[in-house]
Design an enzyme around this catalytic site. Structure first.
Site, short mmCIF file in Angstrom:
data_model
loop_
_atom_site.label_atom_id
_atom_site.label_comp_id
_atom_site.label_asym_id
_atom_site.label_seq_id
_atom_site.Cartn_x
_atom_site.Cartn_y
_atom_site.Cartn_z
CG ASP A 274 -53.76 -60.05 12.22
OD1 ASP A 274 -54.27 -60.74 11.28
OD2 ASP A 274 -53.26 -58.79 12.22
CG HIS A 275 -50.63 -61.30 9.74
ND1 HIS A 275 -50.40 -61.91 8.66
CD2 HIS A 275 -51.13 -60.17 9.53
CE1 HIS A 275 -50.78 -61.21 7.91
NE2 HIS A 275 -51.46 -60.03 8.32
N GLY B 254 -49.44 -51.50 6.70
CA GLY B 254 -48.52 -50.33 7.39
C GLY B 254 -47.32 -50.57 7.84
CG HIS C 140 -54.68 -58.93 6.44
ND1 HIS C 140 -53.86 -59.09 7.40
CD2 HIS C 140 -55.65 -59.73 5.94
CE1 HIS C 140 -54.71 -60.33 7.90
NE2 HIS C 140 -55.35 -60.63 7.31
N GLY C 141 -54.30 -54.58 5.92
CA GLY C 141 -53.86 -53.29 5.49
C GLY C 141 -54.99 -52.16 5.14
CG ASN D 271 -57.24 -57.74 9.50
OD1 ASN D 271 -58.32 -58.20 9.64
ND2 ASN D 271 -56.15 -58.37 9.82
CB VAL D 272 -58.36 -50.90 10.83
CG1 VAL D 272 -57.90 -49.56 10.95
CG2 VAL D 272 -59.27 -50.94 9.61
CB ALA D 273 -53.07 -52.23 12.46
CB THR D 274 -51.20 -47.75 10.08
OG1 THR D 274 -50.53 -49.05 9.84
CG2 THR D 274 -50.45 -46.54 10.18
P1 13P Z 1 -52.89 -51.34 8.25
O1 13P Z 1 -51.72 -51.04 9.24
O2 13P Z 1 -52.72 -50.80 7.02
O3 13P Z 1 -54.23 -50.87 8.89
O4 13P Z 1 -53.01 -52.83 8.11
C1 13P Z 1 -53.58 -53.99 9.38
C2 13P Z 1 -53.53 -55.26 9.01
O5 13P Z 1 -53.52 -55.66 7.97
C3 13P Z 1 -53.17 -56.15 10.24
O6 13P Z 1 -53.24 -57.58 9.91
#
Ligand code: 13P
Length: 304
Positions: free
Chosen positions: A85-86, A199, A233-234, A255-258
């Site tokens: 990713d990124h 996030g 994203h986000g 995409n899911v991170a937080t």
């Molecule tokens: P969130 O942290 O909002 O889930 O976003 C994840 C993201 O876009 C990683 O590239």
């Protein structure tokens, strides 16, 4: 990835055509990876294990090599693929990055797809940097994601108030620019700015994320202009009705991170096992309830 398995270009095209999506789960701590793979398997969902550069710079993902090794140990190719990713050309602190080095390493190691993020550059420079990476990655059969527009949240400075941002559409991806960008860069998928935000990764990262909305109108216009899989994203905290609608209108990767990082960080001081199980539980819930993507492997990656 073994040669009998379909690659990410094909899988994303299938998701795009079927109007479903492939979730990408970010792994800022290596022990989070196994429970995420388990959650994907148990929900029969095809998903990406993803790592972004800032997750080995600012968290504890280890790096491109350590993530690859852990993935080889825990992967399940029926339900998982590995994505870088990124990798920004200019990072969230405005510093130049050796993006060709990072992306080249991931491609050589065998990541299934990679993301070049030159979205902080003017259009022509974003196209040129992306084109270079597309040529390098395609030579090895690796899919490329690129970004156009400004998905905010990772920057170190303060963010403008969300409602102001959404109402103004400032930084949203422009459909005509997107048409040119895709034609000239050759990217396989496009990350778009339509209202979501990343996030927070600074000292405020424990706080609840804002609830974002999406401009489905803008998404439709971009999709009509480019006709390739689009990426959101986000993914944490977007109102559910917008997420489901976006999948019906061209978003084929989210995409899911937080959402899965916060429970891990909250429980880690207590016990690593509890933190890992919290990641499993939350990932299952995101797949089942927030994204409604349970069972998608049977559509996108069926056993023949
Ligand atoms: P969130 O942290 O909002 O889930 O976003 C994840 C993201 O876009 C990683 O590239």
């Amino acid at each position: 990835m073994s040669s009998a398995m379909p690659g990410m270009m094909e899988l994303m095209q299938r998701a795009f055509r079927a109007k479903t999506a492939i979730p990408g789960f970010n792994i800022p701590y290596l022990p989070m990876m196994e429970p995420v793979v388990r959650a994907l398997r148990d929900t029969r969902c095809l998903g990406l294990i993803a790592v972004a550069r800032l997750e080995w710079m600012k968290f504890h993902a280890g790096g491109i090599g350590p993530v690859f090794e852990e993935y080889e140990r825990v992967k399940d190719e029926r339900f998982t693929r590995l994505h870088l990713d990124h990798v920004p050309v200019i990072d969230e602190d405005q510093l130049l990055v050796d993006y060709e080095g990072d992306l080249g390493l991931a491609v050589r190691l065998g990541y299934d797809s990679v993301m070049i993020d030159a979205s902080r550059l003017p259009l022509a420079e974003n196209i040129a940097a992306t084109r270079k990476i597309v040529d390098m990655a395609h030579a090895q059969g690796v899919a490329v994601e690129a970004e156009l527009g400004a998905v905010l949240g990772h920057e170190s400075g303060p963010m403008p108030p969300y409602e102001e941002l959404f109402a103004s559409g400032k930084g949203f991806t422009d459909p005509e620019e997107a048409r040119r960008f895709v034609a000239e860069s050759g990217t396989d998928w496009l990350s778009v700015a339509i209202g979501s935000v990343h996030g927070v990764i600074t000292e405020k990262r424990k706080e609840k994320k804002i609830e974002a909305r999406l401009s489905i109108e803008r998404l439709d216009a971009i999709c009509a202009a480019v006709n390739i899989p689009l990426v959101l994203h986000g993914g944490t905290g977007i109102r559910k009705e917008y997420i489901l609608e976006s999948i019906r209108h061209g978003v084929a990767k989210i995409n899911v991170a937080t959402a899965i990082r916060q429970p891990y960080e909250a429980l880690l001081p207590e016990s690593l096992d509890k933190a890992r199980e919290a990641v499993y539980d939350r990932t299952v819930r995101v797949i089942r309830e927030d994204l409604e993507l349970e069972g998608t492997a049977d559509i996108i990656n069926p056993l023949t």
